[in-house]
Design a protein around this motif. Structure first.
Motif, short mmCIF file in Angstrom:
data_model
loop_
_atom_site.label_atom_id
_atom_site.label_comp_id
_atom_site.label_asym_id
_atom_site.label_seq_id
_atom_site.Cartn_x
_atom_site.Cartn_y
_atom_site.Cartn_z
N ARG A 2 90.20 77.22 38.22
CA ARG A 2 90.87 78.04 37.23
C ARG A 2 92.39 77.95 37.44
O ARG A 2 93.15 77.77 36.49
CB ARG A 2 90.39 79.49 37.42
CG ARG A 2 90.94 80.45 36.40
CD ARG A 2 90.69 81.85 36.89
NE ARG A 2 91.48 82.11 38.06
CZ ARG A 2 91.04 82.67 39.18
NH1 ARG A 2 89.79 83.00 39.29
NH2 ARG A 2 91.86 82.89 40.20
N ASN A 3 92.78 78.02 38.72
CA ASN A 3 94.18 77.84 39.09
C ASN A 3 94.72 76.52 38.58
O ASN A 3 95.78 76.44 38.02
CB ASN A 3 94.29 77.81 40.62
CG ASN A 3 94.46 79.20 41.18
OD1 ASN A 3 94.92 79.37 42.28
ND2 ASN A 3 94.09 80.21 40.41
N ALA A 6 95.20 76.33 34.76
CA ALA A 6 96.29 77.19 34.33
C ALA A 6 97.64 76.56 34.68
O ALA A 6 98.57 76.53 33.88
CB ALA A 6 96.17 78.57 34.99
N PHE A 7 97.72 76.02 35.90
CA PHE A 7 98.99 75.45 36.33
C PHE A 7 99.26 74.11 35.64
O PHE A 7 100.40 73.77 35.36
CB PHE A 7 99.01 75.29 37.85
CG PHE A 7 100.40 75.30 38.42
CD1 PHE A 7 101.17 76.45 38.33
CD2 PHE A 7 100.94 74.18 39.02
CE1 PHE A 7 102.45 76.46 38.83
CE2 PHE A 7 102.22 74.19 39.52
CZ PHE A 7 102.98 75.33 39.43
N LYS A 9 98.45 73.43 32.58
CA LYS A 9 98.97 73.80 31.26
C LYS A 9 100.46 74.10 31.35
O LYS A 9 101.25 73.67 30.52
CB LYS A 9 98.24 75.06 30.76
CG LYS A 9 97.25 74.76 29.64
CD LYS A 9 96.86 76.02 28.90
CE LYS A 9 96.02 76.95 29.74
NZ LYS A 9 95.51 78.12 29.05
N LYS A 10 100.83 74.84 32.41
CA LYS A 10 102.24 75.17 32.62
C LYS A 10 103.07 73.90 32.85
O LYS A 10 104.18 73.78 32.35
CB LYS A 10 102.35 76.13 33.81
CG LYS A 10 103.73 76.44 34.27
CD LYS A 10 104.02 75.79 35.59
CE LYS A 10 105.43 75.34 35.70
NZ LYS A 10 105.64 74.42 36.79
N LEU A 13 103.58 72.13 29.56
CA LEU A 13 104.57 72.89 28.79
C LEU A 13 105.96 72.62 29.32
O LEU A 13 106.92 72.42 28.57
CB LEU A 13 104.25 74.39 28.91
CG LEU A 13 105.13 75.31 28.07
CD1 LEU A 13 104.74 75.18 26.60
CD2 LEU A 13 105.01 76.75 28.52
N LEU A 107 98.02 81.65 43.67
CA LEU A 107 97.86 80.25 43.27
C LEU A 107 97.64 79.42 44.53
O LEU A 107 98.41 79.52 45.48
CB LEU A 107 99.11 79.78 42.53
CG LEU A 107 99.18 78.31 42.14
CD1 LEU A 107 98.10 77.97 41.16
CD2 LEU A 107 100.53 78.00 41.53
N MET C 91 110.28 80.02 29.31
CA MET C 91 109.21 80.90 28.81
C MET C 91 109.78 82.23 28.36
O MET C 91 110.87 82.63 28.74
CB MET C 91 108.20 81.15 29.93
CG MET C 91 107.34 79.98 30.26
SD MET C 91 106.09 80.48 31.43
CE MET C 91 105.25 78.94 31.71
N LEU C 99 100.70 83.49 32.05
CA LEU C 99 100.47 82.49 33.09
C LEU C 99 100.06 83.16 34.40
O LEU C 99 99.11 82.76 35.07
CB LEU C 99 101.74 81.65 33.29
CG LEU C 99 101.74 80.67 34.46
CD1 LEU C 99 100.74 79.56 34.22
CD2 LEU C 99 103.12 80.07 34.67
N GLU C 102 96.53 84.32 34.23
CA GLU C 102 95.57 83.22 34.38
C GLU C 102 95.43 82.84 35.84
O GLU C 102 94.34 82.53 36.31
CB GLU C 102 96.03 82.00 33.57
CG GLU C 102 95.67 82.08 32.10
CD GLU C 102 96.31 80.96 31.29
OE1 GLU C 102 96.79 79.99 31.88
OE2 GLU C 102 96.32 81.10 30.06
N ILE C 103 96.55 82.86 36.55
CA ILE C 103 96.50 82.44 37.95
C ILE C 103 95.78 83.45 38.83
O ILE C 103 95.00 83.08 39.70
CB ILE C 103 97.93 82.12 38.45
CG1 ILE C 103 98.30 80.74 37.94
CG2 ILE C 103 98.02 82.17 39.95
CD1 ILE C 103 99.72 80.38 38.09
#
Lengths: 254, 68, 305
Positions: A2-3, A6-7, A9-10, A13, A107, C91, C99, C102-103
């Motif tokens: 999951r981490n 999510a990371f 995606k960041k 971006l 994280l 952001m 974010l 989510e983390i």
């Protein structure tokens, strides 16, 4: 996991918003267009310059020349631009302290390294695919007769070398604090690879052969099978270096 | 270069010009909107990104852009 | 058992020993002021608690779980606000909190409702700007919001007020007071007035060790000096009192500043009544006769000296 997503995606971006993706794509697109153009124009320009009597018979440019340009530009300039662009992959976040917030939110450090590597490989793959597609399209347009051997395989080798170079970059980033240190180690690693290649016996096992044998491959002077060993070693080394990067980063004092 | 030659190379020139313009304008907008640079000033960067083909905008985004 | 326990922590950087056997115990639901000079080792301690630095020896537990260096599970109970929090400048606040959500593994709906709640708590609800355009105070407030997102049992703030103007400082302290019931707050600072304003417990770190520890009133009680302040109507009376023969003994030290005389009595058997006796003998009536209250500043100076 999951981490990781999510990371990742960041990261995607970030490359978009900080224009890094744009620069990579533009640089590789421009190479893609100019490769066949240079191949076509160079002999013509030379011919124009040598109008006064001393007629030399210059060979007519072919698709092979266009791909020569592709493998020269992409290997030299493209890889250099990529390494410079990605040199701050960890140091910028560590020196600014943006990663601290994320790490204290739980994280995992493994996810940081893996998602950063994935994203770099992704950007590199898209860039080289774009460059290849443009060169291919224009080469067909300019030199319809041309047929080039081992094109896909040779490009695959180049791509794999990029993937290997990125993991070297990542490992250097975990070892140093600044992006200059990271650049220095990566550059030194490339130079060492080149020096090792002076020994003919080492040639088969050296990852840098993936980026130096491309012309031989498309002119059929180097057999495809001679690179299998190199490919295997590059893949293994890449895996090992990813593993090492994770290990070192997990123990790094921040 | 005569007209026929120009016509032959038009498929190359158009994308290159578009790419340069796209890069240049993106960089110029960024230069004007975020007036903080690692070095240099607004006028300098505006000239560089518009006049130096490809390298200008790339250099700006890689080295000149201030921290966000 | 405290929510955060630090036992015999040692840490050196090169030749410089920052922490030399530091102990600390933070009980639940307190606002814990962690005081020390610049460079005393406050940030180092916090980073060790967060598993970002490796202690040379010693043991840290958060909610009864041991902190391990590197990847530590204890961080899920902690919210951290660094001294100068930095975020991804491209952001917007909501995107950043998304974010973070989510983390830490919150659900989308939970993240959204919690983010809105926290952004209104810190006064950034209607902020649509990118974080790169934020002022320092705004970043600090966003920092608190992100630290509180996963409803941590322990909120650690590293000098949250040091870089701010008086209004910004007040805002941050008010937010800390507002979250007191829900979470335990540990915050480091060297601004003593902030500590007096919000903290109920303090620890003073000096030379790598715990120099003072306890609730504010306890500490003041413990360090109350046998001191008295006497204010006289005129300077003559004051000097007359100061030069009295009976008071010239080693256990009494007097100092005069204009009309005011401060008397420090080191002998505990000898109280204020002795001075009162002297006063009545000399037939002087002071305007004021008061027991000296220790201030946090004087305590701090005393332990740091």
């Amino acid at each position: 996991m999951r981490n990781y997503s999510a990371f990742l995606k960041k990261e995607v971006l970030e490359y978009t918003k900080t224009y890094k993706l744009l620069i990579m794509l533009m640089v590789f697109a421009v190479f893609g267009i100019t490769n066949p153009l240079m191949a076509k124009l160079l002999p013509e320009i030379l011919r124009k310059l040598m109008t006064d009597g001393n007629i030399m018979t210059l060979p007519e440019a072919t698709a092979y020349d266009a791909w020569t340009q592709f493998f020269k530009n992409a290997t030299q300039m493209g890889l250099i631009v990529m390494v410079i662009l990605f040199s701050g992959v960890l140091s910028s976040e560590l020196s600014k302290g943006t990663l601290i917030n994320m790490l204290t939110k739980g994280l995992s450090r493994t996810a940081v390294i893996l998602s950063k590597y994935t994203c770099m490989v992704l950007v590199w793959t898209i860039s080289i695919a774009l460059c290849f597609a443009l060169t291919y399209g224009y080469t067909v347009y300019l030199f319809p007769a041309g047929e080039t051997a081992n094109l896909i395989f040779s490009t695959f080798c180049l791509w794999l070398f990029g993937v290997f170079l990125l993991v070297v970059l990542l490992l250097s980033a975990t070892l140093t604090k600044s992006n200059y240190g990271c650049l220095l180690i990566t550059g030194a690693a490339a130079v060492v690879c080149m020096l090792v290649n002076i020994i003919p016996a080492a040639h088969r096992y050296n990852p840098i052969s993936l980026a130096t044998d491309n012309l031989g491959l498309i002119s059929n002077s180097i057999a495809v099978s001679s690179l299998y060993c190199t490919i295997l070693i590059s893949c293994l080394l890449s895996l090992l270096f990813v593993f090492l990067s994770v290990l070192i980063f997990r123990k790094k004092q921040l | 270069m005569d007209l026929a030659m120009l016509k032959e190379y038009l498929p190359f020139l158009i994308p290159l010009v578009i790419a340069q313009l796209a890069l240049g304008i993106t960089a110029l907008v960024h230069v004007l909107r975020y007036p903080h640079y690692r070095f240099g000033n607004k006028v300098m960067w505006a000239i560089i990104v518009m006049l130096v083909q490809f390298i200008g905008p790339a250099a700006y985004f890689a080295f000149g852009r201030g921290n966000e | 058992m405290g929510i955060l326990e630090v036992n015999q922590l040692f840490k050196r950087f090169g030749n410089h020993e920052v922490l030399s056997g530091f102990d600390m115990d933070v009980p639940e639901h307190s606002i814990f002021g962690f005081v020390g000079q610049n460079g005393a080792g406050k940030t180092t301690t916090m980073k060790i608690v967060l598993g970002l630095l490796k202690p040379d020896s010693g043991r840290v537990t958060v909610c009864g779980e041991k902190v391990t260096y590197g990847e530590t599970k204890t961080n899920r109970n902690i919210g951290f606000l660094p001294d100068v929090p930095e975020f991804y400048g491209y952001m917007r606040p909501m995107e950043y909190l998304k974010l973070c959500g989510e983390i830490t593994g919150l659900t989308k709906a939970k993240t959204k409702s919690k983010s809105e709640e926290l952004l209104s708590l810190v006064g950034l609800k209607d902020e649509k700007k990118k974080i790169s355009g934020f002022s320092r105070g705004m970043k600090q407030r966003l920092g608190i919001a992100q630290a509180l997102l996963n409803e941590p049992k322990l909120l650690i703030c590293d000098e949250p007020t040091s870089a701010l103007d008086p209004i910004g400082r007040k805002e941050i302290l008010d937010i800390l007071l507002a979250v007191k019931g829900k979470t335990t707050v540990v915050f480091s600072t060297h601004i003593l007035s902030d500590v007096e304003r919000v903290c109920d417990r303090i620890a003073v770190l000096h030379k790598g060790k715990l120099a003072l520890h306890g609730t504010l009133s306890e500490i003041k009680e413990r360090h109350r000096h046998n001191g008295l302040v006497l204010e006289f109507g005129s300077a003559e009376e004051a000097s007359l009192f100061e030069n009295t023969e009976e008071l010239k003994q080693p256990s009494i030290s007097l100092s005069r500043d204009g009309n005011t005389v401060t008397a420090l009595l080191t002998n505990h058997d000898m109280g204020g009544h002795f001075l009162l006796g002297v006063l009545s003998q000399k037939r002087i009536v002071p305007l004021k006769f008061a027991v000296m209250e220790p201030t946090l500043e004087s305590l701090f100076m005393e332990v740091v000296q």
